[in-house]
Scaffold this motif. Sequence first.
Motif, mmCIF file in Angstrom:
data_model
loop_
_atom_site.group_PDB
_atom_site.id
_atom_site.type_symbol
_atom_site.label_atom_id
_atom_site.label_comp_id
_atom_site.label_asym_id
_atom_site.label_seq_id
_atom_site.Cartn_x
_atom_site.Cartn_y
_atom_site.Cartn_z
ATOM 1 N N THR A 95 0.853 -1.078 -0.057
ATOM 2 C CA THR A 95 -0.185 -0.108 0.037
ATOM 3 C C THR A 95 0.864 1.045 0.091
ATOM 4 O OG1 THR A 95 -1.654 -1.171 1.173
ATOM 5 C CG2 THR A 95 -1.891 1.225 1.050
ATOM 6 N N LEU A 96 0.568 1.952 -0.993
ATOM 7 C CA LEU A 96 1.380 3.350 -1.039
ATOM 8 C C LEU A 96 0.222 4.740 -1.047
ATOM 9 C CD1 LEU A 96 3.691 2.905 -4.008
ATOM 10 C CD2 LEU A 96 4.318 2.698 -1.590
ATOM 11 N N TRP A 97 0.733 5.612 -0.649
ATOM 12 C CA TRP A 97 0.061 6.902 -0.651
ATOM 13 C C TRP A 97 0.588 7.934 -1.446
ATOM 14 C CZ3 TRP A 97 0.671 3.529 3.584
ATOM 15 C CH2 TRP A 97 -0.723 3.054 4.113
ATOM 16 N N ALA A 154 -7.673 15.366 -11.156
ATOM 17 C CA ALA A 154 -8.462 15.568 -12.174
ATOM 18 C C ALA A 154 -7.941 14.585 -13.200
ATOM 19 C CB ALA A 154 -8.446 16.906 -12.717
ATOM 20 N N LEU A 155 -6.394 14.531 -13.375
ATOM 21 C CA LEU A 155 -5.650 13.530 -14.241
ATOM 22 C C LEU A 155 -5.890 12.041 -14.083
ATOM 23 C CD1 LEU A 155 -2.485 15.893 -15.116
ATOM 24 C CD2 LEU A 155 -4.835 15.743 -16.565
ATOM 25 N N VAL A 156 -5.826 11.990 -12.804
ATOM 26 C CA VAL A 156 -5.933 10.464 -12.179
ATOM 27 C C VAL A 156 -7.329 9.947 -12.732
ATOM 28 C CG1 VAL A 156 -6.189 9.087 -10.373
ATOM 29 C CG2 VAL A 156 -4.210 10.684 -10.590
ATOM 30 N N ARG A 157 -8.328 10.834 -12.387
ATOM 31 C CA ARG A 157 -9.722 10.555 -12.704
ATOM 32 C C ARG A 157 -9.909 10.383 -14.277
ATOM 33 N NH1 ARG A 157 -11.755 15.073 -10.959
ATOM 34 N NH2 ARG A 157 -12.209 14.395 -8.775
ATOM 35 N N GLU A 158 -9.252 11.064 -15.182
ATOM 36 C CA GLU A 158 -9.515 10.809 -16.321
ATOM 37 C C GLU A 158 -8.676 9.500 -16.981
ATOM 38 O OE1 GLU A 158 -7.634 14.288 -18.664
ATOM 39 O OE2 GLU A 158 -8.885 15.519 -17.663
ATOM 40 N N LEU A 159 -7.815 9.017 -16.085
ATOM 41 C CA LEU A 159 -7.051 7.772 -16.429
ATOM 42 C C LEU A 159 -7.917 6.643 -15.776
ATOM 43 C CD1 LEU A 159 -3.496 9.101 -15.981
ATOM 44 C CD2 LEU A 159 -4.567 8.021 -18.215
ATOM 45 N N ASP A 160 -9.050 6.914 -15.213
ATOM 46 C CA ASP A 160 -10.179 5.797 -14.705
ATOM 47 C C ASP A 160 -9.424 5.481 -13.219
ATOM 48 O OD1 ASP A 160 -12.669 4.396 -14.828
ATOM 49 O OD2 ASP A 160 -11.649 2.671 -15.754
ATOM 50 N N THR A 217 -4.333 10.019 -1.589
ATOM 51 C CA THR A 217 -4.981 8.787 -2.158
ATOM 52 C C THR A 217 -4.179 7.611 -1.685
ATOM 53 O OG1 THR A 217 -3.245 8.980 -3.970
ATOM 54 C CG2 THR A 217 -5.400 9.986 -4.638
ATOM 55 N N ARG A 218 -4.759 6.405 -1.969
ATOM 56 C CA ARG A 218 -4.300 5.204 -1.419
ATOM 57 C C ARG A 218 -4.247 4.192 -2.936
ATOM 58 N NH1 ARG A 218 -7.160 3.149 3.146
ATOM 59 N NH2 ARG A 218 -8.885 2.700 1.759
ATOM 60 N N PHE A 219 -3.105 3.524 -2.867
ATOM 61 C CA PHE A 219 -3.229 2.408 -3.940
ATOM 62 C C PHE A 219 -2.451 1.299 -3.947
ATOM 63 C CE2 PHE A 219 -0.047 5.645 -4.847
ATOM 64 C CZ PHE A 219 0.784 5.231 -5.480
ATOM 65 N N GLU A 220 -2.284 0.426 -4.263
ATOM 66 C CA GLU A 220 -1.647 -0.953 -4.214
ATOM 67 C C GLU A 220 -0.708 -1.110 -5.554
ATOM 68 O OE1 GLU A 220 -1.727 -3.065 -1.613
ATOM 69 O OE2 GLU A 220 -3.308 -1.672 -0.717
ATOM 70 N N ILE A 280 -7.064 3.520 -7.891
ATOM 71 C CA ILE A 280 -6.432 4.725 -6.716
ATOM 72 C C ILE A 280 -7.640 5.185 -6.247
ATOM 73 C CG2 ILE A 280 -5.196 6.892 -6.749
ATOM 74 C CD1 ILE A 280 -3.698 5.915 -9.575
ATOM 75 N N GLU A 281 -7.366 5.346 -5.022
ATOM 76 C CA GLU A 281 -8.654 5.924 -4.333
ATOM 77 C C GLU A 281 -8.448 7.123 -3.356
ATOM 78 O OE1 GLU A 281 -10.543 3.050 -1.476
ATOM 79 O OE2 GLU A 281 -8.752 2.016 -1.268
ATOM 80 N N VAL A 282 -9.356 8.061 -3.297
ATOM 81 C CA VAL A 282 -9.049 9.110 -2.420
ATOM 82 C C VAL A 282 -9.677 8.868 -1.106
ATOM 83 C CG1 VAL A 282 -9.786 11.426 -1.751
ATOM 84 C CG2 VAL A 282 -9.419 10.802 -4.330
#
Length: 117
Positions: free
Chosen positions: A9-11, A20-26, A67-70, A110-112
């Motif tokens: 897990t990374l943040w 907004a760019l992360v959102r555009e990348l789904d 954000t948190r992601f694996e 990736i989640e907020v």
Amino acid sequence: MTGRRATTTLWRPTGPAELALVRELDWRAWPPRLPEQPIFYPVLDEDYAVRIARDWNVKHDGAGFVTRFEVDTGFLGRYPVRQVGGRTILELWVPAEELDEFNAHVVGRIEVVHEFH
């Protein structure tokens, strides 16, 4: 034998433009770095990410997000953990030219997890 690959897990503290760019990348990848951003810095401690988002991003961008992601743990072995301050101020330094490969090893979305204004 079936099994899930090990993940770490990374943040990432971020401002509204990058989010907004992360959102555009789904919600599955980080956008390319700008020329003045030769390194992508995910962090290993949620509290450290909160401090950056709340104390730096809000001041400079009007809002800050954590954000948190694996990421596939085996892949991350190529990036030594960098202690850039106190004992919990830990980052990975991913060169901009390796970000596409890094993104290929993001597992899931990736989640907020925190938002500051």
